[in-house]
Motif scaffolding. Structure first.
Motif, PDB file in Angstrom:
ATOM      1  N   LEU A 233      60.025  42.709 107.632  1.00 22.18           N
ATOM      2  CA  LEU A 233      61.124  42.574 108.173  1.00 22.18           C
ATOM      3  C   LEU A 233      61.540  43.059 109.655  1.00 22.18           C
ATOM      4  O   LEU A 233      61.672  42.356 110.743  1.00 22.18           O
ATOM      5  N   GLU A 234      60.720  44.196 109.828  1.00 27.55           N
ATOM      6  CA  GLU A 234      60.576  44.696 111.262  1.00 27.55           C
ATOM      7  C   GLU A 234      59.825  43.878 112.495  1.00 27.55           C
ATOM      8  O   GLU A 234      60.363  43.643 113.421  1.00 27.55           O
ATOM      9  N   HIS A 235      58.805  43.532 111.925  1.00 26.58           N
ATOM     10  CA  HIS A 235      57.663  42.315 112.663  1.00 26.58           C
ATOM     11  C   HIS A 235      58.411  41.203 112.973  1.00 26.58           C
ATOM     12  O   HIS A 235      58.508  40.530 113.960  1.00 26.58           O
ATOM     13  N   LEU A 269      61.512  46.197  99.428  1.00 21.54           N
ATOM     14  CA  LEU A 269      62.080  47.025  98.742  1.00 21.54           C
ATOM     15  C   LEU A 269      61.114  47.718  97.651  1.00 21.54           C
ATOM     16  O   LEU A 269      61.234  48.242  96.763  1.00 21.54           O
ATOM     17  N   ALA A 270      59.590  47.572  98.374  1.00 20.32           N
ATOM     18  CA  ALA A 270      58.516  47.932  97.317  1.00 20.32           C
ATOM     19  C   ALA A 270      58.444  49.280  97.198  1.00 20.32           C
ATOM     20  O   ALA A 270      57.958  49.806  96.340  1.00 20.32           O
ATOM     21  N   GLU A 276      66.245  53.062  90.686  1.00 18.90           N
ATOM     22  CA  GLU A 276      67.272  53.194  91.958  1.00 18.90           C
ATOM     23  C   GLU A 276      67.819  51.719  92.094  1.00 18.90           C
ATOM     24  O   GLU A 276      68.931  51.765  92.405  1.00 18.90           O
ATOM     25  N   GLN A 277      66.965  50.790  92.070  1.00 19.43           N
ATOM     26  CA  GLN A 277      67.320  49.322  92.299  1.00 19.43           C
ATOM     27  C   GLN A 277      68.384  48.928  91.006  1.00 19.43           C
ATOM     28  O   GLN A 277      69.281  48.295  91.420  1.00 19.43           O
ATOM     29  N   ALA A 278      67.973  49.465  90.097  1.00 21.37           N
ATOM     30  CA  ALA A 278      68.832  49.007  88.677  1.00 21.37           C
ATOM     31  C   ALA A 278      70.191  49.729  88.977  1.00 21.37           C
ATOM     32  O   ALA A 278      71.111  49.252  88.573  1.00 21.37           O
ATOM     33  N   ALA A 279      70.306  50.923  89.364  1.00 22.75           N
ATOM     34  CA  ALA A 279      71.550  51.583  89.348  1.00 22.75           C
ATOM     35  C   ALA A 279      72.292  50.953  90.503  1.00 22.75           C
ATOM     36  O   ALA A 279      73.529  50.695  90.387  1.00 22.75           O
ATOM     37  N   ILE A 280      71.672  50.420  91.779  1.00 21.16           N
ATOM     38  CA  ILE A 280      72.519  49.693  92.635  1.00 21.16           C
ATOM     39  C   ILE A 280      73.184  48.604  91.888  1.00 21.16           C
ATOM     40  O   ILE A 280      74.200  48.072  92.047  1.00 21.16           O
ATOM     41  N   TRP A 281      72.149  47.780  91.149  1.00 19.38           N
ATOM     42  CA  TRP A 281      72.875  46.577  90.510  1.00 19.38           C
ATOM     43  C   TRP A 281      73.714  46.898  89.457  1.00 19.38           C
ATOM     44  O   TRP A 281      74.863  45.956  89.476  1.00 19.38           O
ATOM     45  N   ARG A 316      69.240  49.196 102.006  1.00 22.84           N
ATOM     46  CA  ARG A 316      68.835  48.894 100.438  1.00 22.84           C
ATOM     47  C   ARG A 316      69.928  48.393  99.715  1.00 22.84           C
ATOM     48  O   ARG A 316      69.790  47.600  98.850  1.00 22.84           O
ATOM     49  N   LEU A 317      71.156  48.695 100.071  1.00 20.64           N
ATOM     50  CA  LEU A 317      72.296  48.292  99.264  1.00 20.64           C
ATOM     51  C   LEU A 317      72.374  46.646  99.598  1.00 20.64           C
ATOM     52  O   LEU A 317      72.904  45.905  98.898  1.00 20.64           O
TER      53      LEU A 317
END
Length: 335
Positions: A233-235, A269-270, A276-281, A316-317
């Motif tokens: 994303l940065e590049h 998100l690697a 953490e990803q599941a908690a956000i979902w 991340r969110l």
């Protein structure tokens, strides 16, 4: 090169002298090109290549933008339909366009500045975005035509009964302080506005529209090429001259347009754990995906979010939200 489209245009100067040009689109062995030729005499011309490449859609975006610039300068086509779309609005639509045009061509900047200051103060007091109070276009209309009564305010497009009831008295306090030289009703605008001035204004609006469309197409192309090349994303943002936040906003828009961003999201998100990803979902499922702060507080809490870095947490969110909304849209289509 095979010429697949050609049109002649002319422009008159203030002395009535006419100059000529041609716009063209050609194709050779799968390569598209478009350009402009300005004629200086019987056999002399200057050529300007607008586009050369393999993408017809890219050519069309460039062609429309560049041609709108020329037509805003006063060039008019021998054959109409050069934008491959309906050229002119009619009836009430054209009447409104002429009001907007007149307000742009004959501004009252002093009154406009007073109105924008009023809107800014009102937005702070009511905790609203300024454009919810009144758009720039509406304030421009008010500043130019200077209504002195609520009935006159209602003649302006975008000024409904609700806004008049809520803000009319305050607006009239500003407008009645200035002398006006034109009357209501505003039927006179269509007669006073010169047709050529109106046409040039119309094409200037088209130029702005087509520039935005071209910028969006170019950014989309750059992002998709970056994903294909395995860039981060940065590049991709560095190539597009955009900050990370702007890049994520672009990704959100592309996903709404139906372009799958999953590969880039997965790479970004690697380093974020599956837990953490599941908690956000789960938080999105419980709280909805409109507001990010409640999700942030439920998943991280203020202290942990501050330790991680608020910018990183919100990034991340938003990345997970793109994935979540994409899945929601897919489920709706299946259902």
């Amino acid at each position: 090169m095979e010429v697949v489209f050609l049109n002649r245009l002319s422009k008159q100067n203030e002395h009535g002298d006419e100059s000529f040009a041609q716009v063209w689109i050609g194709e050779h062995e799968g390569i598209w090109s478009a350009g402009w030729s300005t004629h200086h005499g019987t056999d002399e011309s200057t050529d300007d290549l607008w586009y050369e490449g393999s993408l017809w859609q890219e050519l069309l975006h460039v062609y429309r933008h560049e041609l709108a610039l020329k037509m805003a300068e006063g060039y008019r086509p021998l054959i109409h339909g050069v934008f491959h779309e309906k050229e002119r609005t009619a009836g009430r639509g054209q009447t409104l366009q002429k009001l907007y045009c007149y307000s742009d061509l004959f501004p009252r900047d002093d009154v406009y500045e007073q109105l924008t200051m009023w809107r800014r103060q009102k937005a702070v007091a009511e905790r609203k975005a300024p454009y919810f109070i009144a758009t720039n276009r509406l304030l421009r209309l008010i500043s130019v035509f200077l209504p002195h009564t609520k009935e006159e305010l209602l003649e302006l497009p975008g000024m409904g009964q609700g806004k008049v009831s809520q803000y009319g008295k305050e607006l009239l306090t500003i407008t009645t302080q200035s002398d006006r030289t034109t009357p209501f009703p505003l039927d006179w605008v269509a007669e006073k506005l010169e047709e050529e001035a109106f046409l040039s204004w119309i094409y200037k609006q088209k130029e702005n529209q087509y520039r935005q469309e071209l910028d969006k197409f170019s950014l989309t192309k750059m992002i998709l090429e970056g994903i294909s090349d395995g860039l981060s994303l940065e590049h991709i943002g560095m190539k597009a001259d955009l900050q990370r936040k702007e890049m994520i906003e672009a990704m959100e828009q592309l996903d709404r347009d139906g372009i799958d961003m999953e590969e880039l999201i997965r790479r970004e998100l690697a380093d974020v754990s599956e837990e953490e990803q599941a908690a956000i979902w789960s938080a999105y499922e419980e709280l909805g995906d409109t507001l990010l702060k409640p999700v942030m507080l439920q998943v991280y809490g203020e202290e942990k979010a501050a330790e991680t870095g608020l910018d990183q947490v919100y990034e991340r969110l938003r990345l997970v939200r793109i994935r979540y909304r994409h899945q929601e849209a897919s489920d709706l289509q299946v259902g």
